[in-house]
Design an enzyme around this catalytic site. Structure first.
Site, PDB file in Angstrom:
ATOM      1  N   HIS A 118       0.809  -1.206   0.000  1.00  0.00           N
ATOM      2  CA  HIS A 118       0.000   0.000   0.000  1.00  0.00           C
ATOM      3  C   HIS A 118       0.857   1.276   0.000  1.00  0.00           C
ATOM      4  CE1 HIS A 118      -3.714   1.965  -0.037  1.00  0.00           C
ATOM      5  NE2 HIS A 118      -4.290   1.491   1.051  1.00  0.00           N
TER       6      HIS A 118
ATOM      7  N   ASP B  43      -2.219   2.189  -4.545  1.00  0.00           N
ATOM      8  CA  ASP B  43      -3.438   2.634  -3.869  1.00  0.00           C
ATOM      9  C   ASP B  43      -4.541   1.595  -4.052  1.00  0.00           C
ATOM     10  OD1 ASP B  43      -2.266   5.015  -3.080  1.00  0.00           O
ATOM     11  OD2 ASP B  43      -2.842   6.055  -4.924  1.00  0.00           O
TER      12      ASP B  43
END
Length: 399
Positions: free
Chosen positions: A370, A374
């Protein structure tokens, strides 16, 4: 005449190995290219053949010892080696004479030379050995040094006591270097990456129909079976073009985007998980991908993969479905930013155009970093993989 047996080149960036097993003992006759011993590196097992015919006169590096590249492993007396056995006995005599002195010190096992050197340099004594018969190895000294460092992490909690009757039914086996590396890399991945997993499901009807229709013709023309992995590889390549951050990696404060796809295919072997890499998978046909998977899979099962064949991957596919897994969250293979988990194909009732029908369904899982990917990108990637598999014609038209 005596010939030295040394540690061969182990592969790029690999500087040491552990002597796993000796197949021959001093006094044994050996033929040219007959296997003498087996070395374990971080990822592969290396067999060391005899360079000459003769008799193994001396083993320099014992089982469990860590050795560097070009380190001396053994000595071979060339020829029929009739004089080798007396020589070995003569060589053993001084060692036998030294043994009482060692016993007097409370220890009759010779520590690894690299371990003794490290202990002397750092003024260490009473290091707990994990090698054969309590032999102190280089790793033991490094661990002891790490535990005495002010910045060292807290030591792992000691194992809880076990009842005597239960201890007799337990077996303690030292982890192989491969298993130690797997454990370290996976834990490092969890500690370093901001790992998250997103899920979807795919209707495998069209892929299965296409495979059944052309599998015989495919085998006849290309000499390899048409499997599901080539479809998934093609689908991932298609999705990676649209979401390039899943095919990138973090290097310090930079993001390195790859304009190529080196596809890692996770494979289970008797000794542990390995990930052979298919280079430039984005430029390969279905047949080329299937041939590469078959070749690398066979090498993985036989322990013949080289270090070069497991390096440079940009994305990984893991198929837990072959073992019956219905759903899982795969762990990233650092420094990669994404890994796709395939699972078992199972018939399930689905609502299609307002009607309940039975379809062969598979859950898909994408674990991603992450820090660089995204949620929107991860979901988009998985949706594109799903669309390509549910309508394989999209792959031909690049849609």
């Amino acid at each position: 005449m005596s010939t030295e047996v040394r540690v061969p080149t182990l592969g790029e960036s690999v500087t040491e190995a552990t002597v796993a097993t000796w197949f021959k003992q001093p006094g044994d006759a050996v033929a040219v290219d007959e296997m003498l011993c087996e070395l374990e590196t971080d990822k592969v097992t290396v067999e060391v053949p005899s360079p000459v015919a003769g008799t193994l006169s001396e083993i320099v590096a014992a089982e469990g010892e860590t050795v560097g590249v070009d380190a001396l492993l053994a000595q071979i007396a060339e020829g029929d080696g009739a004089a080798a056995a007396p020589k070995a006995a003569a060589d053993d005599a001084p060692k036998a004479a030294e043994k009482p002195a060692a016993d007097a010190a409370g220890k009759d096992v010779e520590d690894a030379p690299s371990a003794k050197k490290l202990m002397a340099e750092n003024d260490l004594t009473n290091v707990q050995g994990t090698g054969k018969d309590g032999r102190v190895m280089k790793e033991d000294v490094l661990n002891a040094l790490a535990s005495t460092s002010p910045a060292a992490a807290p030591a792992a909690a000691p194992r809880a006591p076990v009842a005597a009757d239960q201890a007799a039914r337990e077996e303690r086996v030292k982890m192989t270097r491969l298993r130690q590396t797997i454990a370290k890399r996976l834990k490092d991945s969890q500690n370093t990456a901001a790992m998250l997993t997103t899920y979807n499901e795919v209707d495998m009807t069209e892929v299965m129909a296409l495979r059944n229709e052309y599998k015989d013709l495919f085998l006849k023309k290309h000499g390899v079976k048409l499997g599901f992995m080539s479809f998934f590889t093609k689908a991932c390549v298609h999705a990676l073009r649209e979401v390039p951050e899943v095919n990138a990696e973090i290097d310090g404060t930079d993001i390195v985007y790859k304009s190529y796809v080196n596809m890692g295919i996770a494979a289970g072997t008797p000794t542990g998980l390995v990930v052979p890499v298919i280079n430039d998978a984005d430029a390969m046909s279905f047949a080329d991908i299937e041939k590469a998977i078959a070749e690398k899979g066979a090498k993985a099962r036989d322990g013949k993969l080289s270090m070069a064949e497991m390096q440079g991957g940009t994305f990984t596919i893991s198929n837990g479905g072959v073992y019956g897994s219905l759903m899982s969250s795969p762990i990233l293979n650092p420094p990669q930013s994404g890994i796709l988990g395939m699972h078992k194909i199972q018939d399930r009732p689905m609502a299609i155009n307002g009607e309940v029908v039975i379809r062969p369904m598979m859950y898909l899982a994408l674990s991603y970093d992450h820090r660089i990917v995204d949620g929107k990108g991860a979901v988009t990637f998985l949706v594109r993989v799903k669309e390509a598999l549910e309508d394989p014609r999209r792959l031909l038209m690049d849609l």
